[in-house]
Design an enzyme around this catalytic site. Sequence first.
Site, short mmCIF file in Angstrom:
data_model
loop_
_atom_site.label_atom_id
_atom_site.label_comp_id
_atom_site.label_asym_id
_atom_site.label_seq_id
_atom_site.Cartn_x
_atom_site.Cartn_y
_atom_site.Cartn_z
N CYS A 84 -5.16 6.08 2.22
CA CYS A 84 -3.89 6.40 2.86
C CYS A 84 -3.92 7.80 3.47
O CYS A 84 -4.68 8.04 4.39
CB CYS A 84 -2.75 6.21 1.86
SG CYS A 84 -1.16 5.98 2.64
N HIS A 91 -3.92 0.63 -0.78
CA HIS A 91 -4.07 1.41 -2.02
C HIS A 91 -4.74 0.59 -3.13
O HIS A 91 -4.05 -0.03 -3.94
CB HIS A 91 -2.69 1.83 -2.53
CG HIS A 91 -2.05 2.89 -1.70
ND1 HIS A 91 -2.20 4.23 -1.96
CD2 HIS A 91 -1.27 2.80 -0.61
CE1 HIS A 91 -1.52 4.93 -1.08
NE2 HIS A 91 -0.94 4.09 -0.23
N GLU A 114 -6.02 1.68 -5.79
CA GLU A 114 -5.70 2.25 -7.10
C GLU A 114 -4.38 1.70 -7.66
O GLU A 114 -4.08 1.90 -8.83
CB GLU A 114 -5.67 3.78 -7.01
CG GLU A 114 -4.40 4.41 -6.41
CD GLU A 114 -4.36 4.37 -4.88
OE1 GLU A 114 -5.22 3.72 -4.28
OE2 GLU A 114 -3.44 5.00 -4.32
#
Lengths: 72, 224
Positions: free
Chosen positions: B86, B194, B196
């Site tokens: 990002c 994302h 994560e």
Amino acid sequence: MKENILDPQGKAVTNALHQLGFNEVQTVRVGKYFQLFTDNVEDIESRIKSMCQKLLVNEVIEDVDFTIENAA
Amino acid sequence: MKVAVLVFPGSNCDQDMLGAWQLMPEVDCQYVFHSESSLEGFDVVAVPGGFSYGDYLRCGAIARFSPVMKALQEFAESGKPVIGVCNGFQILLEAGLLEGALLRNEGLSFICRPEKLRVANNHSMFTSAYSENQVLEIPIAHGEGNYYCDAETYARLKSNGQILFEYENNPNGSFMNIAGICNSKGNVLGMMPHPERVVESLLGGTDGLPLFHTILNFCQHKTA
């Protein structure tokens, strides 16, 4: 923004102008405007070019134009 | 294995990034502040999402001049894995570690939702645990994730296999549905989605987890 790059902000502003009846507007391109002030004009053109290249402008997507004016 | 998560003023996905790495007991993951000038001793660097320096000027444009970025340039040149997610992707582009740029989303709105991605190349140190063309569901959360590069750059990225992830349903106008790319050496990954955020089923999915495991495996094999 470079000419061949889609400018979503400009497109939205164009649509808004059309809604307000300003149908003569074909295209809007939204850009950035910087004012730099300095007392030291030595080598100013090449210094500005270097500032643009290193920070102010992303040359992948943006074009730049500048003028030097005497504010005094 | 030691992983650095860079922290800039305005980073806000740094804790998620640290948390994802910490799921693997072999990993010692630490924050590294933007003012540090060394990344010595680290095996992997992760550049997390957020709004570094308030996105002033252009996303990632100011963060690029942080002291730690000089160390990151050298780190990347040494061939060790770097992952930018990002705002991290935006920073890596501004720093010239990756090619192209990210524009405002086509529809101008900030989009925050799970998005389907296709693994376009699984022969990389980041994606080898996925199968080719595997479809993953990974959330996106950005206002400026509309990837752009010129046709010449695209041809190069494509022929080198540098396009790792593509959107199934392009959410933001990205050129050729590009969601994530790597550098020509293959050790620097930048992606808008994302991974994560999808590492535990309790939090909605685990499609991001293999990416972290793959990087870990790569590092372990290298030192073995």
